[in-house]
Motif scaffolding. Structure first.
Motif, PDB file in Angstrom:
ATOM      1  N   ARG A 123       0.856  -1.308   0.042  1.00  0.00           N
ATOM      2  CA  ARG A 123       0.079   0.027  -0.083  1.00  0.00           C
ATOM      3  C   ARG A 123       0.878   1.314  -0.015  1.00  0.00           C
ATOM      4  O   ARG A 123       1.991   1.061   0.427  1.00  0.00           O
ATOM      5  CB  ARG A 123      -0.932   0.153   1.265  1.00  0.00           C
ATOM      6  CG  ARG A 123      -2.250  -0.912   1.151  1.00  0.00           C
ATOM      7  CD  ARG A 123      -1.841  -2.065   0.559  1.00  0.00           C
ATOM      8  NE  ARG A 123      -3.022  -3.106   0.813  1.00  0.00           N
ATOM      9  CZ  ARG A 123      -3.168  -4.545   0.442  1.00  0.00           C
ATOM     10  NH1 ARG A 123      -2.074  -4.828   0.218  1.00  0.00           N
ATOM     11  NH2 ARG A 123      -4.055  -5.021   0.698  1.00  0.00           N
ATOM     12  N   THR A 124       0.312   2.360  -0.331  1.00  0.00           N
ATOM     13  CA  THR A 124       1.266   3.587  -0.634  1.00  0.00           C
ATOM     14  C   THR A 124       0.370   4.881  -0.024  1.00  0.00           C
ATOM     15  O   THR A 124      -0.712   4.744  -0.126  1.00  0.00           O
ATOM     16  CB  THR A 124       1.445   3.734  -2.128  1.00  0.00           C
ATOM     17  OG1 THR A 124       0.475   4.026  -2.693  1.00  0.00           O
ATOM     18  CG2 THR A 124       2.314   2.892  -2.646  1.00  0.00           C
ATOM     19  N   ALA A 125       1.095   5.666   0.439  1.00  0.00           N
ATOM     20  CA  ALA A 125       0.493   7.053   0.541  1.00  0.00           C
ATOM     21  C   ALA A 125       1.514   8.029  -0.232  1.00  0.00           C
ATOM     22  O   ALA A 125       2.623   7.723  -0.470  1.00  0.00           O
ATOM     23  CB  ALA A 125       0.684   7.409   1.906  1.00  0.00           C
ATOM     24  N   PRO A 126       0.727   9.173  -1.095  1.00  0.00           N
ATOM     25  CA  PRO A 126       1.334   9.906  -2.034  1.00  0.00           C
ATOM     26  C   PRO A 126       2.416  10.758  -1.530  1.00  0.00           C
ATOM     27  O   PRO A 126       2.320  10.957  -0.041  1.00  0.00           O
ATOM     28  CB  PRO A 126       0.286  10.545  -2.569  1.00  0.00           C
ATOM     29  CG  PRO A 126      -0.679  10.624  -1.537  1.00  0.00           C
ATOM     30  CD  PRO A 126      -0.765   9.349  -0.760  1.00  0.00           C
ATOM     31  N   VAL A 127       3.385  11.256  -2.136  1.00  0.00           N
ATOM     32  CA  VAL A 127       4.171  12.257  -1.742  1.00  0.00           C
ATOM     33  C   VAL A 127       3.413  13.438  -1.479  1.00  0.00           C
ATOM     34  O   VAL A 127       2.999  13.995  -2.368  1.00  0.00           O
ATOM     35  CB  VAL A 127       5.504  12.259  -2.651  1.00  0.00           C
ATOM     36  CG1 VAL A 127       6.400  13.425  -2.195  1.00  0.00           C
ATOM     37  CG2 VAL A 127       6.361  11.150  -2.387  1.00  0.00           C
ATOM     38  N   HIS A 128       3.633  14.267  -0.401  1.00  0.00           N
ATOM     39  CA  HIS A 128       2.772  15.226  -0.105  1.00  0.00           C
ATOM     40  C   HIS A 128       3.544  16.114   1.100  1.00  0.00           C
ATOM     41  O   HIS A 128       4.274  15.557   1.722  1.00  0.00           O
ATOM     42  CB  HIS A 128       1.298  14.977   0.208  1.00  0.00           C
ATOM     43  CG  HIS A 128       1.177  14.043   1.463  1.00  0.00           C
ATOM     44  ND1 HIS A 128       1.676  12.887   1.694  1.00  0.00           N
ATOM     45  CD2 HIS A 128       1.047  14.608   2.736  1.00  0.00           C
ATOM     46  CE1 HIS A 128       1.426  12.654   3.049  1.00  0.00           C
ATOM     47  NE2 HIS A 128       0.878  13.709   3.638  1.00  0.00           N
ATOM     48  N   PHE A 129       2.974  17.375   1.093  1.00  0.00           N
ATOM     49  CA  PHE A 129       3.217  18.047   2.498  1.00  0.00           C
ATOM     50  C   PHE A 129       2.054  18.456   3.268  1.00  0.00           C
ATOM     51  O   PHE A 129       1.103  18.346   2.662  1.00  0.00           O
ATOM     52  CB  PHE A 129       4.346  19.187   2.102  1.00  0.00           C
ATOM     53  CG  PHE A 129       3.515  20.336   1.488  1.00  0.00           C
ATOM     54  CD1 PHE A 129       2.869  21.349   2.194  1.00  0.00           C
ATOM     55  CD2 PHE A 129       3.943  20.524  -0.021  1.00  0.00           C
ATOM     56  CE1 PHE A 129       2.228  22.353   1.249  1.00  0.00           C
ATOM     57  CE2 PHE A 129       3.432  21.433  -0.881  1.00  0.00           C
ATOM     58  CZ  PHE A 129       2.256  22.379  -0.152  1.00  0.00           C
ATOM     59  N   ASP A 130       2.322  18.439   4.430  1.00  0.00           N
ATOM     60  CA  ASP A 130       0.999  18.926   5.225  1.00  0.00           C
ATOM     61  C   ASP A 130       1.158  20.355   5.409  1.00  0.00           C
ATOM     62  O   ASP A 130       1.772  20.920   5.475  1.00  0.00           O
ATOM     63  CB  ASP A 130       0.982  18.022   6.554  1.00  0.00           C
ATOM     64  CG  ASP A 130       1.036  16.605   6.269  1.00  0.00           C
ATOM     65  OD1 ASP A 130       0.282  16.180   5.525  1.00  0.00           O
ATOM     66  OD2 ASP A 130       1.676  15.745   6.989  1.00  0.00           O
ATOM     67  N   TRP A 131      -0.049  20.780   5.749  1.00  0.00           N
ATOM     68  CA  TRP A 131      -0.356  22.398   6.272  1.00  0.00           C
ATOM     69  C   TRP A 131      -0.625  22.894   7.593  1.00  0.00           C
ATOM     70  O   TRP A 131      -1.296  23.285   7.875  1.00  0.00           O
ATOM     71  CB  TRP A 131      -1.575  22.450   5.226  1.00  0.00           C
ATOM     72  CG  TRP A 131      -1.528  23.978   4.850  1.00  0.00           C
ATOM     73  CD1 TRP A 131      -2.428  25.025   5.041  1.00  0.00           C
ATOM     74  CD2 TRP A 131      -0.489  24.657   4.136  1.00  0.00           C
ATOM     75  NE1 TRP A 131      -2.299  26.062   4.244  1.00  0.00           N
ATOM     76  CE2 TRP A 131      -1.058  26.000   3.903  1.00  0.00           C
ATOM     77  CE3 TRP A 131       0.837  24.557   3.872  1.00  0.00           C
ATOM     78  CZ2 TRP A 131      -0.319  26.973   3.328  1.00  0.00           C
ATOM     79  CZ3 TRP A 131       1.447  25.541   3.135  1.00  0.00           C
ATOM     80  CH2 TRP A 131       0.977  26.545   2.752  1.00  0.00           C
ATOM     81  N   ASP A 132       0.126  21.648   8.588  1.00  0.00           N
ATOM     82  CA  ASP A 132      -0.102  22.131   9.905  1.00  0.00           C
ATOM     83  C   ASP A 132       1.203  22.689  10.385  1.00  0.00           C
ATOM     84  O   ASP A 132       1.074  23.416  11.712  1.00  0.00           O
ATOM     85  CB  ASP A 132      -0.635  21.046  10.868  1.00  0.00           C
ATOM     86  CG  ASP A 132       0.550  19.737  10.766  1.00  0.00           C
ATOM     87  OD1 ASP A 132       1.198  19.788   9.781  1.00  0.00           O
ATOM     88  OD2 ASP A 132       0.116  18.920  11.346  1.00  0.00           O
ATOM     89  N   HIS A 133       2.259  22.764   9.781  1.00  0.00           N
ATOM     90  CA  HIS A 133       3.574  23.434   9.986  1.00  0.00           C
ATOM     91  C   HIS A 133       4.079  23.055  11.450  1.00  0.00           C
ATOM     92  O   HIS A 133       4.354  23.829  12.498  1.00  0.00           O
ATOM     93  CB  HIS A 133       3.272  24.884   9.887  1.00  0.00           C
ATOM     94  CG  HIS A 133       2.639  25.470   8.760  1.00  0.00           C
ATOM     95  ND1 HIS A 133       1.549  26.314   8.767  1.00  0.00           N
ATOM     96  CD2 HIS A 133       2.871  24.979   7.585  1.00  0.00           C
ATOM     97  CE1 HIS A 133       1.080  26.571   7.470  1.00  0.00           C
ATOM     98  NE2 HIS A 133       1.980  25.659   6.743  1.00  0.00           N
ATOM     99  N   LYS A 134       4.211  21.771  11.636  1.00  0.00           N
ATOM    100  CA  LYS A 134       4.745  21.362  12.866  1.00  0.00           C
ATOM    101  C   LYS A 134       5.967  20.182  12.644  1.00  0.00           C
ATOM    102  O   LYS A 134       6.073  19.680  11.524  1.00  0.00           O
ATOM    103  CB  LYS A 134       3.392  20.522  13.584  1.00  0.00           C
ATOM    104  CG  LYS A 134       2.268  21.385  13.954  1.00  0.00           C
ATOM    105  CD  LYS A 134       1.180  20.514  14.432  1.00  0.00           C
ATOM    106  CE  LYS A 134       0.134  21.469  15.027  1.00  0.00           C
ATOM    107  NZ  LYS A 134      -1.228  20.681  15.615  1.00  0.00           N
ATOM    108  N   TRP A 135       6.349  19.768  13.885  1.00  0.00           N
ATOM    109  CA  TRP A 135       7.259  18.660  13.608  1.00  0.00           C
ATOM    110  C   TRP A 135       6.494  17.496  13.855  1.00  0.00           C
ATOM    111  O   TRP A 135       5.446  17.442  14.368  1.00  0.00           O
ATOM    112  CB  TRP A 135       8.125  18.619  14.844  1.00  0.00           C
ATOM    113  CG  TRP A 135       9.331  19.545  14.925  1.00  0.00           C
ATOM    114  CD1 TRP A 135       9.447  20.696  15.674  1.00  0.00           C
ATOM    115  CD2 TRP A 135      10.712  19.393  13.942  1.00  0.00           C
ATOM    116  NE1 TRP A 135      10.787  21.248  15.081  1.00  0.00           N
ATOM    117  CE2 TRP A 135      11.428  20.417  14.278  1.00  0.00           C
ATOM    118  CE3 TRP A 135      11.088  18.405  13.314  1.00  0.00           C
ATOM    119  CZ2 TRP A 135      12.842  20.668  13.922  1.00  0.00           C
ATOM    120  CZ3 TRP A 135      12.202  18.592  12.650  1.00  0.00           C
ATOM    121  CH2 TRP A 135      13.151  19.626  12.777  1.00  0.00           C
TER     122      TRP A 135
END
Lengths: 64, 378
Positions: free
Chosen positions: B117-129
């Protein structure tokens, strides 16, 4: 506004359309449901609010 | 019962933001009671895009990860993320050196998948570690720095390239070219990375992980309400490394002016905001990907996400607009908490906007406790 330039009109979206559009959002994070308490939380909160309401004479404000 | 103590180091980051590690502590309550952990299972990003009606399932982690049911042989189905259920919140805590988080709580998410199974390459928008800890099984993370977006064909915050499914040589070449890393995690191993780094996953075997997300400084929340943008993502990384502060505050003011005060419809506002981001990137020496590769002709955000952007910029008169509304005040207090900034008209509009687009609001799920420890020198 210059003659012949059509001004872009804002689009009014219903709450349902807003919900639908979010369902198809690209790679949304954080998950939308992060902002909603779990169901048992909601029930507890309502019960607490009603208890507080009974004591203070106030009732939970309708939301949404 | 022994707790799982998983060290997470920022191996992908160099410079001032690195040099510390955190520990995710998970009691055996999670891994020994998989039958009590219900997962939300759905299609992976590439298989479910634009199919909001695609069926999802709620099933125990035990059944999904190890069950024989033919349904779970479907290689598109996984639990990409979900908040840690409340009844398990006490089973997870984050141990962190003094001064590395300004809040006493973090948000914990559960991730689960079977092999392939895969999760796509993305960035998140919560600006956290993100302290990502593998509790069971084995998986691989692909992590790229924020500047890599120019070759990832970004569609807002997700790469159109299904990198986890690339052939090994092609993936290696792309990782080398873009300064990315492949990190293999087994049970008991973890990694710490900033959420604005691009990241994707390939599951090697049935695996369960938890990511615990925390804020190092006040200042990132208002940006989490602004429309997601792979140009703004790079600027937020710039501010994140420097602890936000006055430079970030001034930039936020410019963003709010363009978002709320600029005349015109969404396209006009979008162009002005994108131009501001490009200027700010160029000023900070990030020309590559800002001037040449992110011109008006290369705007996936504009071309492919027009409906979403219309929501953001269209001035859509939705239900929540009044600063008198308690919810607006509550959202504003969260978004601007600990930032020395008066709550004026723009700030309250941003808060109303957060409610309308349901983005950047106070989390109500997955909350776990943070405990401070002595900092170890790495």
């Amino acid at each position: 506004m210059k003659a012949g330039v059509k001004k872009e009109q804002p689009v009014r979206l219903s709450q349902q359309e807003l919900r639908d559009s979010r369902a198809g959002k690209l790679g949304r994070f954080p998950s939308e449901d992060l902002y909603e308490p779990e169901q048992e939380d909601a029930k507890e909160r309502k019960a607490t609010s009603q208890r507080e309401g009974a004591l203070s004479g106030k009732h939970e404000k309708p939301r949404g | 019962m022994t707790d799982l103590k998983i060290d997470c180091e920022p191996t992908v980051v160099t410079g001032s933001a690195s040099g510390f590690e955190v520990q995710v502590v998970a009691t055996k309550e999670i891994t020994s009671r998989l039958g009590d952990l219900n997962l939300n299972i759905r299609g992976d990003y590439y298989s479910s895009f634009n199919r909001p009606d695609q069926e999802g399932y709620t099933v125990s982690a035990e059944e999904y990860l190890f069950g024989e049911n033919e349904k779970w042989q479907d290689e598109t189905l996984l639990c990409p993320e979900m908040p840690l259920p409340r009844h398990m919140a006490s089973a997870v805590r984050l141990m962190i050196p003094q001064g590395r988080s300004w809040t006493s709580q973090a948000v914990a998410l559960v991730h689960a998948g079977r092999a392939k199974r895969t999760a796509p390459v993305h960035f998140d928008w919560d600006h956290k570690w993100v302290a990502h800890a593998c509790l069971m099984g084995r998986k691989r993370l692909y992590i790229f720095p924020p500047d890599a977006g120019w070759l990832l064909s970004p569609v807002v915050n997700t790469s159109a390239l299904n990198i986890p499914r690339f052939s090994q040589p092609d993936r290696r070449e792309l990782l080398n070219k873009l300064g990315g890393v492949e990190i293999s995690l087994e049970a008991g191993q973890g990694v710490l990375f900033p959420s604005m780094f691009w990241h994707g996953v390939l599951y090697d075997e049935s695996s369960l992980s938890i990511s615990v997300r925390f804020e190092p400084y006040p200042g990132g929340r208002p940006f989490a309400v602004l429309p997601r943008s792979w140009l703004l993502q790079r600027l937020v990384w710039w501010f994140f490394q420097r602890g936000y502060g006055p430079e970030s505050d001034q930039f936020l003011t410019e963003c709010l002016q363009l978002l709320f005060l600029k005349k015109g419809g969404w396209k006009n506002r979008y162009r002005h905001l994108a131009a501001l981001y490009r200027r700010a990137l160029v000023e900070r020496g990030k020309q590559r990907g800002a001037e040449e590769l992110a011109s008006e002709n290369f705007s996936a955000e504009m071309a492919l996400a027009s409906h979403e952007l219309k929501l953001y910029y269209g001035g859509s008169p939705t239900a929540i607009q009044s600063a008198e509304d308690d919810r607006v005040q509550e959202a504003a207090e969260y978004i601007f908490e600990a930032i020395r900034r008066p709550l004026g008209a723009s700030e309250l509009r941003l808060a109303a906007h957060a409610l309308n687009v349901r983005q950047g609001l106070p989390p109500k799920r997955g909350l776990v406790e943070i405990e401070t420890t002595e900092e170890k020198s790495l």
